[in-house]
Design a protein around this motif. Structure first.
Motif, PDB file in Angstrom:
ATOM      1  N   LEU A 168       9.151   6.558  30.368  1.00  0.00           N
ATOM      2  CA  LEU A 168       8.759   7.772  29.657  1.00  0.00           C
ATOM      3  C   LEU A 168       7.277   8.072  29.870  1.00  0.00           C
ATOM      4  O   LEU A 168       6.897   9.229  30.088  1.00  0.00           O
ATOM      5  CB  LEU A 168       9.064   7.615  28.163  1.00  0.00           C
ATOM      6  CG  LEU A 168       8.933   8.837  27.284  1.00  0.00           C
ATOM      7  CD1 LEU A 168       9.969   9.884  27.665  1.00  0.00           C
ATOM      8  CD2 LEU A 168       9.112   8.439  25.839  1.00  0.00           C
ATOM      9  N   ALA A 169       6.455   7.036  29.848  1.00  0.00           N
ATOM     10  CA  ALA A 169       5.014   7.224  30.065  1.00  0.00           C
ATOM     11  C   ALA A 169       4.742   7.719  31.485  1.00  0.00           C
ATOM     12  O   ALA A 169       3.917   8.618  31.685  1.00  0.00           O
ATOM     13  CB  ALA A 169       4.265   5.921  29.804  1.00  0.00           C
ATOM     14  N   ILE A 170       5.435   7.156  32.451  1.00  0.00           N
ATOM     15  CA  ILE A 170       5.235   7.575  33.845  1.00  0.00           C
ATOM     16  C   ILE A 170       5.706   9.015  34.046  1.00  0.00           C
ATOM     17  O   ILE A 170       5.021   9.834  34.649  1.00  0.00           O
ATOM     18  CB  ILE A 170       5.952   6.622  34.818  1.00  0.00           C
ATOM     19  CG1 ILE A 170       5.261   5.256  34.812  1.00  0.00           C
ATOM     20  CG2 ILE A 170       5.967   7.185  36.227  1.00  0.00           C
ATOM     21  CD1 ILE A 170       6.032   4.177  35.546  1.00  0.00           C
ATOM     22  N   SER A 171       6.893   9.318  33.512  1.00  0.00           N
ATOM     23  CA  SER A 171       7.434  10.665  33.713  1.00  0.00           C
ATOM     24  C   SER A 171       6.672  11.724  32.926  1.00  0.00           C
ATOM     25  O   SER A 171       6.763  12.912  33.228  1.00  0.00           O
ATOM     26  CB  SER A 171       8.917  10.702  33.341  1.00  0.00           C
ATOM     27  OG  SER A 171       9.085  10.524  31.949  1.00  0.00           O
ATOM     28  N   SER A 172       5.914  11.311  31.919  1.00  0.00           N
ATOM     29  CA  SER A 172       5.107  12.259  31.152  1.00  0.00           C
ATOM     30  C   SER A 172       3.811  12.613  31.850  1.00  0.00           C
ATOM     31  O   SER A 172       3.035  13.420  31.359  1.00  0.00           O
ATOM     32  CB  SER A 172       4.798  11.690  29.764  1.00  0.00           C
ATOM     33  OG  SER A 172       5.992  11.549  29.031  1.00  0.00           O
ATOM     34  N   GLY A 173       3.565  11.962  32.996  1.00  0.00           N
ATOM     35  CA  GLY A 173       2.386  12.298  33.772  1.00  0.00           C
ATOM     36  C   GLY A 173       1.183  11.395  33.526  1.00  0.00           C
ATOM     37  O   GLY A 173       0.084  11.706  33.979  1.00  0.00           O
ATOM     38  N   PHE A 174       1.368  10.293  32.819  1.00  0.00           N
ATOM     39  CA  PHE A 174       0.257   9.391  32.555  1.00  0.00           C
ATOM     40  C   PHE A 174      -0.016   8.430  33.706  1.00  0.00           C
ATOM     41  O   PHE A 174      -1.008   7.722  33.697  1.00  0.00           O
ATOM     42  CB  PHE A 174       0.494   8.600  31.266  1.00  0.00           C
ATOM     43  CG  PHE A 174       0.491   9.455  30.040  1.00  0.00           C
ATOM     44  CD1 PHE A 174      -0.675  10.051  29.603  1.00  0.00           C
ATOM     45  CD2 PHE A 174       1.655   9.667  29.322  1.00  0.00           C
ATOM     46  CE1 PHE A 174      -0.690  10.840  28.467  1.00  0.00           C
ATOM     47  CE2 PHE A 174       1.660  10.454  28.187  1.00  0.00           C
ATOM     48  CZ  PHE A 174       0.486  11.049  27.749  1.00  0.00           C
ATOM     49  N   GLY A 175       0.873   8.376  34.674  1.00  0.00           N
ATOM     50  CA  GLY A 175       0.666   7.537  35.848  1.00  0.00           C
ATOM     51  C   GLY A 175       1.155   6.110  35.667  1.00  0.00           C
ATOM     52  O   GLY A 175       1.584   5.706  34.584  1.00  0.00           O
ATOM     53  N   TYR A 176       1.085   5.377  36.758  1.00  0.00           N
ATOM     54  CA  TYR A 176       1.606   4.012  36.748  1.00  0.00           C
ATOM     55  C   TYR A 176       0.753   3.065  35.907  1.00  0.00           C
ATOM     56  O   TYR A 176       1.248   2.064  35.399  1.00  0.00           O
ATOM     57  CB  TYR A 176       1.719   3.479  38.174  1.00  0.00           C
ATOM     58  CG  TYR A 176       2.781   4.186  38.982  1.00  0.00           C
ATOM     59  CD1 TYR A 176       4.109   4.113  38.612  1.00  0.00           C
ATOM     60  CD2 TYR A 176       2.439   4.927  40.101  1.00  0.00           C
ATOM     61  CE1 TYR A 176       5.089   4.765  39.337  1.00  0.00           C
ATOM     62  CE2 TYR A 176       3.407   5.589  40.838  1.00  0.00           C
ATOM     63  CZ  TYR A 176       4.732   5.500  40.452  1.00  0.00           C
ATOM     64  OH  TYR A 176       5.696   6.147  41.168  1.00  0.00           O
TER      65      TYR A 176
END
Length: 83
Positions: free
Chosen positions: A32-40
């Motif tokens: 969810l964090a990655i897909s929200s645009g926060f990056g790896y």
């Protein structure tokens, strides 16, 4: 396992189930964090928050166990006090 002396198999199954649930929740939150645009790199923050949550639950569990062990309901009123 010490607290579940009458049902060790059930306690073991619940322990494994909770471990797998934690893994699933952490993977979901990381995705969810990655897909929200926060990056790896945000996965490290998710891991840190999950670790803090686990430590908090462990501390709460210890505190509740200590409170229960010292609660007045556990005192046998008919047994003489040892001095």
């Amino acid at each position: 396992m010490e607290r579940a002396s009458t049902a060790p198999t059930l306690a073991s199954a619940i322990n494994i189930g909770a471990f797998n649930l934690g893994n699933a929740i952490a993977a979901w939150l990381g995705g969810l964090a990655i897909s929200s645009g926060f990056g790896y790199a945000s996965v490290n923050w998710v891991r840190a928050l999950m670790t803090l949550a686990g430590l908090g639950l462990a501390a709460l569990s210890v505190a509740l166990a200590r409170h229960k062990a010292t609660s007045p309901a556990d005192v046998d009123l008919y047994e003489p006090a040892h001095v």
